[in-house]
Structures are given as structure tokens and as C-alpha cells.
Design a protein around this motif. Structure first.
Motif, PDB file in Angstrom:
ATOM      1  N   PHE A  25       0.853  -1.187   0.000  1.00  0.00           N
ATOM      2  CA  PHE A  25       0.000   0.000   0.000  1.00  0.00           C
ATOM      3  C   PHE A  25       0.886   1.232   0.000  1.00  0.00           C
ATOM      4  O   PHE A  25       2.065   1.171   0.328  1.00  0.00           O
ATOM      5  CB  PHE A  25      -0.944   0.010   1.215  1.00  0.00           C
ATOM      6  CG  PHE A  25      -0.238   0.116   2.535  1.00  0.00           C
ATOM      7  CD1 PHE A  25      -0.011   1.353   3.124  1.00  0.00           C
ATOM      8  CD2 PHE A  25       0.202  -1.027   3.191  1.00  0.00           C
ATOM      9  CE1 PHE A  25       0.646   1.443   4.353  1.00  0.00           C
ATOM     10  CE2 PHE A  25       0.856  -0.946   4.403  1.00  0.00           C
ATOM     11  CZ  PHE A  25       1.082   0.299   4.988  1.00  0.00           C
ATOM     12  N   LEU A  26       0.310   2.342  -0.410  1.00  0.00           N
ATOM     13  CA  LEU A  26       1.004   3.614  -0.369  1.00  0.00           C
ATOM     14  C   LEU A  26       0.578   4.354   0.887  1.00  0.00           C
ATOM     15  O   LEU A  26      -0.616   4.365   1.229  1.00  0.00           O
ATOM     16  CB  LEU A  26       0.682   4.464  -1.599  1.00  0.00           C
ATOM     17  CG  LEU A  26       1.145   3.896  -2.936  1.00  0.00           C
ATOM     18  CD1 LEU A  26       0.645   4.772  -4.081  1.00  0.00           C
ATOM     19  CD2 LEU A  26       2.660   3.789  -2.972  1.00  0.00           C
ATOM     20  N   LEU A  27       1.516   4.968   1.554  1.00  0.00           N
ATOM     21  CA  LEU A  27       1.229   5.701   2.777  1.00  0.00           C
ATOM     22  C   LEU A  27       0.185   6.792   2.510  1.00  0.00           C
ATOM     23  O   LEU A  27       0.299   7.557   1.559  1.00  0.00           O
ATOM     24  CB  LEU A  27       2.519   6.328   3.304  1.00  0.00           C
ATOM     25  CG  LEU A  27       2.481   6.858   4.723  1.00  0.00           C
ATOM     26  CD1 LEU A  27       2.133   5.745   5.714  1.00  0.00           C
ATOM     27  CD2 LEU A  27       3.821   7.466   5.099  1.00  0.00           C
ATOM     28  N   GLY A  28      -0.872   6.820   3.311  1.00  0.00           N
ATOM     29  CA  GLY A  28      -1.927   7.807   3.175  1.00  0.00           C
ATOM     30  C   GLY A  28      -3.028   7.410   2.205  1.00  0.00           C
ATOM     31  O   GLY A  28      -4.025   8.114   2.082  1.00  0.00           O
ATOM     32  N   ASP A  29      -2.883   6.290   1.518  1.00  0.00           N
ATOM     33  CA  ASP A  29      -3.897   5.827   0.569  1.00  0.00           C
ATOM     34  C   ASP A  29      -4.758   4.758   1.223  1.00  0.00           C
ATOM     35  O   ASP A  29      -4.324   4.072   2.141  1.00  0.00           O
ATOM     36  CB  ASP A  29      -3.213   5.262  -0.675  1.00  0.00           C
ATOM     37  CG  ASP A  29      -4.109   5.228  -1.897  1.00  0.00           C
ATOM     38  OD1 ASP A  29      -5.313   5.492  -1.767  1.00  0.00           O
ATOM     39  OD2 ASP A  29      -3.596   4.929  -2.991  1.00  0.00           O
ATOM     40  N   SER A  30      -5.971   4.592   0.758  1.00  0.00           N
ATOM     41  CA  SER A  30      -6.871   3.591   1.348  1.00  0.00           C
ATOM     42  C   SER A  30      -7.040   2.392   0.428  1.00  0.00           C
ATOM     43  O   SER A  30      -8.091   1.746   0.414  1.00  0.00           O
ATOM     44  CB  SER A  30      -8.232   4.221   1.646  1.00  0.00           C
ATOM     45  OG  SER A  30      -8.831   4.679   0.445  1.00  0.00           O
ATOM     46  N   LYS A  31      -6.018   2.075  -0.355  1.00  0.00           N
ATOM     47  CA  LYS A  31      -6.072   0.949  -1.291  1.00  0.00           C
ATOM     48  C   LYS A  31      -4.958  -0.042  -0.984  1.00  0.00           C
ATOM     49  O   LYS A  31      -3.867   0.344  -0.572  1.00  0.00           O
ATOM     50  CB  LYS A  31      -5.901   1.433  -2.729  1.00  0.00           C
ATOM     51  CG  LYS A  31      -6.977   2.375  -3.184  1.00  0.00           C
ATOM     52  CD  LYS A  31      -6.665   2.876  -4.569  1.00  0.00           C
ATOM     53  CE  LYS A  31      -7.672   3.927  -4.983  1.00  0.00           C
ATOM     54  NZ  LYS A  31      -7.330   4.495  -6.289  1.00  0.00           N
ATOM     55  N   LEU A  32      -5.251  -1.316  -1.214  1.00  0.00           N
ATOM     56  CA  LEU A  32      -4.247  -2.373  -1.148  1.00  0.00           C
ATOM     57  C   LEU A  32      -3.950  -2.829  -2.560  1.00  0.00           C
ATOM     58  O   LEU A  32      -4.863  -2.957  -3.381  1.00  0.00           O
ATOM     59  CB  LEU A  32      -4.745  -3.578  -0.357  1.00  0.00           C
ATOM     60  CG  LEU A  32      -4.871  -3.445   1.143  1.00  0.00           C
ATOM     61  CD1 LEU A  32      -5.450  -4.729   1.723  1.00  0.00           C
ATOM     62  CD2 LEU A  32      -3.537  -3.140   1.782  1.00  0.00           C
ATOM     63  N   LEU A  33      -2.703  -3.118  -2.834  1.00  0.00           N
ATOM     64  CA  LEU A  33      -2.301  -3.683  -4.115  1.00  0.00           C
ATOM     65  C   LEU A  33      -1.930  -5.140  -3.867  1.00  0.00           C
ATOM     66  O   LEU A  33      -1.073  -5.426  -3.022  1.00  0.00           O
ATOM     67  CB  LEU A  33      -1.104  -2.923  -4.690  1.00  0.00           C
ATOM     68  CG  LEU A  33      -0.552  -3.408  -6.014  1.00  0.00           C
ATOM     69  CD1 LEU A  33      -1.612  -3.344  -7.106  1.00  0.00           C
ATOM     70  CD2 LEU A  33       0.657  -2.593  -6.403  1.00  0.00           C
ATOM     71  N   VAL A  34      -2.585  -6.038  -4.577  1.00  0.00           N
ATOM     72  CA  VAL A  34      -2.327  -7.471  -4.422  1.00  0.00           C
ATOM     73  C   VAL A  34      -1.776  -7.986  -5.744  1.00  0.00           C
ATOM     74  O   VAL A  34      -2.418  -7.863  -6.781  1.00  0.00           O
ATOM     75  CB  VAL A  34      -3.619  -8.239  -4.062  1.00  0.00           C
ATOM     76  CG1 VAL A  34      -3.332  -9.722  -3.904  1.00  0.00           C
ATOM     77  CG2 VAL A  34      -4.247  -7.672  -2.791  1.00  0.00           C
ATOM     78  N   GLU A  35      -0.564  -8.542  -5.689  1.00  0.00           N
ATOM     79  CA  GLU A  35       0.096  -9.058  -6.879  1.00  0.00           C
ATOM     80  C   GLU A  35       0.538 -10.489  -6.629  1.00  0.00           C
ATOM     81  O   GLU A  35       0.866 -10.851  -5.499  1.00  0.00           O
ATOM     82  CB  GLU A  35       1.343  -8.240  -7.208  1.00  0.00           C
ATOM     83  CG  GLU A  35       1.114  -6.763  -7.394  1.00  0.00           C
ATOM     84  CD  GLU A  35       2.421  -6.020  -7.531  1.00  0.00           C
ATOM     85  OE1 GLU A  35       2.911  -5.911  -8.675  1.00  0.00           O
ATOM     86  OE2 GLU A  35       2.949  -5.574  -6.494  1.00  0.00           O
TER      87      GLU A  35
END
Length: 61
Positions: free
Chosen positions: A45-55
Motif C-alpha cells: 500500500f502507499l502511505l496515506g492511501d486507502s487501497k491495497l495492491l495485491v500481486e
């Protein structure tokens, strides 16, 4: 085609966290993870963002 769904992130009693995906999403023909019942993934995730990246976790050679 199902490209989004309501899942859940929860903490188990042993302290581990699990992400649950809706069955319709995970079994859709266009879902990017195919194959075995268990697939190793990288979650970021990126700091301050509310998204998860799943790879998909890269396979070691």
C-alpha cells in the motif's frame, strides 16, 4: 463479468489477518489469479492511501 465485490478484512484470534474475497469475484473467468487453491501474493500500500495492491508473488527460479 464480476470485477468488484464486497470482501472483508478481519483479525483472527491468533493475531493473523485474513482477506476474504467474494466467491463470484474469485471464480470469474477474468479473475487474474488462476490455478491452485493457494497462491502466494505480495500485498502493498502507499502511505496515506486507502487501497491495497495485491500481486502474484514472483516464483523463485
Amino acid at each position: 463479468m464480476v470485477n468488484e465485490g464486497k470482501g472483508r478484512l478481519f483479525r483472527r484470534k491468533d493475531g493473523k489477518y485474513l482477506v476474504y474475497l467474494p466467491k463470484d469475484l474469485a471464480e470469474d473467468s477474468m479473475f487474474p489469479f488462476k490455478g491452485a487453491d493457494t497462491i502466494f501474493v505480495k500485498v502493498s500500500f502507499l502511505l496515506g492511501d486507502s487501497k491495497l495492491l495485491v500481486e502474484k508473488w514472483p516464483q523463485e527460479t
